[in-house]
Design a protein around this motif. Structure first.
Motif, PDB file in Angstrom:
ATOM      1  N   LEU A  50       1.141  -0.767  -0.204  1.00  0.00           N
ATOM      2  CA  LEU A  50       0.368   0.281  -0.108  1.00  0.00           C
ATOM      3  C   LEU A  50       0.699   1.445  -0.139  1.00  0.00           C
ATOM      4  CD1 LEU A  50      -3.115  -0.571   2.215  1.00  0.00           C
ATOM      5  CD2 LEU A  50      -2.801  -0.623   0.166  1.00  0.00           C
ATOM      6  N   LEU A  51       2.285   1.379   0.198  1.00  0.00           N
ATOM      7  CA  LEU A  51       3.043   2.927   0.629  1.00  0.00           C
ATOM      8  C   LEU A  51       3.879   2.834  -0.794  1.00  0.00           C
ATOM      9  CD1 LEU A  51       4.648   1.772   4.685  1.00  0.00           C
ATOM     10  CD2 LEU A  51       3.003   3.282   3.725  1.00  0.00           C
ATOM     11  N   ARG A  52       3.677   2.191  -1.757  1.00  0.00           N
ATOM     12  CA  ARG A  52       4.440   1.789  -2.992  1.00  0.00           C
ATOM     13  C   ARG A  52       3.506   3.574  -4.178  1.00  0.00           C
ATOM     14  NH1 ARG A  52       2.696  -3.158  -6.267  1.00  0.00           N
ATOM     15  NH2 ARG A  52       4.255  -4.459  -4.872  1.00  0.00           N
ATOM     16  N   GLY A  53       4.847   4.452  -4.194  1.00  0.00           N
ATOM     17  CA  GLY A  53       3.705   5.480  -4.754  1.00  0.00           C
ATOM     18  C   GLY A  53       3.859   6.941  -2.976  1.00  0.00           C
ATOM     19  N   VAL A  54       3.854   6.580  -1.633  1.00  0.00           N
ATOM     20  CA  VAL A  54       3.210   7.333  -0.825  1.00  0.00           C
ATOM     21  C   VAL A  54       4.524   7.921  -0.357  1.00  0.00           C
ATOM     22  CG1 VAL A  54       2.218   7.445   1.029  1.00  0.00           C
ATOM     23  CG2 VAL A  54       1.096   5.866  -0.489  1.00  0.00           C
ATOM     24  N   SER A  55       4.716   9.033   0.141  1.00  0.00           N
ATOM     25  CA  SER A  55       5.359   9.608   0.706  1.00  0.00           C
ATOM     26  C   SER A  55       5.416   9.674   2.198  1.00  0.00           C
ATOM     27  CB  SER A  55       6.155  11.402   0.683  1.00  0.00           C
ATOM     28  OG  SER A  55       6.314  12.311   1.762  1.00  0.00           O
ATOM     29  N   LEU A  56       6.792   9.278   2.729  1.00  0.00           N
ATOM     30  CA  LEU A  56       6.611   8.951   4.438  1.00  0.00           C
ATOM     31  C   LEU A  56       6.775  10.379   5.359  1.00  0.00           C
ATOM     32  CD1 LEU A  56       8.703   5.520   4.365  1.00  0.00           C
ATOM     33  CD2 LEU A  56       6.797   5.801   4.192  1.00  0.00           C
ATOM     34  N   GLU A  57       7.352  11.121   4.345  1.00  0.00           N
ATOM     35  CA  GLU A  57       7.091  12.406   5.423  1.00  0.00           C
ATOM     36  C   GLU A  57       5.612  13.826   4.740  1.00  0.00           C
ATOM     37  OE1 GLU A  57       9.943  11.605   3.225  1.00  0.00           O
ATOM     38  OE2 GLU A  57      10.702  10.789   4.073  1.00  0.00           O
TER      39      GLU A  57
END
Lengths: 163, 136
Positions: free
Chosen positions: A107-114
């Motif tokens: 689910l984190l693909r393409g998601v900025s963690l900051e």
């Protein structure tokens, strides 16, 4: 001695085949997200909407959400400080980029963690998984909102989000 | 034998008496506060509570003008939250577990009154509304 090779080979193939698929089925074929087990988190987060699995968002998103429960997507969901802290800790410990990686990594693909989105429905993976749902289906009376997972995913409460 | 049956019955009924006691405590607390707020107080009224439940206030959030926006107008039926989750019925007659936890009741009065009326409810309003749901 004459060893019956064919039956043994067949049995082995069957075993390997069923193990592979049984495991996938148990894991929800990649559509399994460990449900909330903490009773307080389940009760507080689950009274207005499904208590979303913490592995569906990165830790940073949960921190931001829990920092302003008074304005919770337009609703007042404020709680006492101790309960807020307990829920925040649980969500952060089991987020997609911490303890819940096994379920939420994709689910984190393409998601900025900051600077991540706060909405599960805005994750690129969520959008692509739901691209084939027609506007008519979203307007179905029992669906009401895109956040109402159980309308279509009958076993969402138990962590299964298959079709 | 008779004693055993009595004990068994008592244990089985305990959850109900416990929640009933919790509800009575709540009503007493609201009654004391209502009395302190106004000398005209003369008990709670389920009829006033019913009116409160169905009134279109529209003084809080635009999306939630009344209690019945999310809860059913008939308290014996379930409702739906804005996100689509089913809300269990409010009437004690069909939902014995209701109002047994005073903290939970207060939490929802605070949130929902602000959303619907744009302010917290008075002890009189809370008592009226609660007595409606207990009597239903």
């Amino acid at each position: 001695m004459n060893i019956p090779l064919r039956p043994i080979a067949l049995a082995l193939i069957t075993l390997v085949f069923s193990f592979t698929f049984l495991q996938r089925a148990q894991a929800g074929g990649g559509h399994f997200f460990a449900p909330v087990t903490d009773t307080v988190v389940k009760a507080e987060c689950g009274s207005c909407h499904l208590a979303y699995p913490p592995s569906m968002l990165p830790s940073r998103s949960w921190t931001l959400i829990m920092a302003d429960l008074k304005k919770h997507f337009g609703d007042d969901a404020s709680l006492d400080a101790a309960t807020t802290e307990r829920i925040a800790r649980y969500l952060n410990d089991n987020a997609a980029d911490t303890g819940g990686q096994r379920f939420g990594r994709k689910l984190l693909r393409g998601v900025s963690l900051e600077n991540p989105t706060l909405r599960i429905t805005e994750l690129p993976k969520w959008v692509s998984e739901h691209r084939k749902i027609s506007p008519g289906e979203w307007k179905r009376k029992d669906v009401v909102s895109k956040t109402n997972c159980v309308a279509c995913h009958a076993d969402a409460e138990r962590g299964y989000f298959n079709e | 034998m008779k004693l055993t049956m009595t004990c068994l019955l008592t244990v089985l009924l305990l959850p109900f008496t416990a929640s009933a006691a919790g509800r009575d405590d709540l009503l007493n607390t609201y009654a004391a506060a209502a009395k302190a707020a106004s000398s005209a107080y003369s008990g709670f009224s389920p009829a006033r509570g019913e009116k409160l439940h169905s009134t279109q206030f529209a003084t809080g959030k635009a999306e939630t003008p009344s209690c019945t926006t999310c809860h059913a107008a008939n308290p014996r039926l379930g409702g739906r939250t804005p996100s689509g989750k089913v809300i269990e019925p409010l009437a004690v007659s069909v939902n014995q577990a209701r109002y047994s936890d005073p903290l939970k009741v207060e939490k929802w009065f605070r949130r929902n009154c602000i959303e619907v009326l744009g302010r917290e409810c008075t002890p009189l309003e809370k008592g009226d509304w609660l007595s409606t749901m207990i009597s239903q």
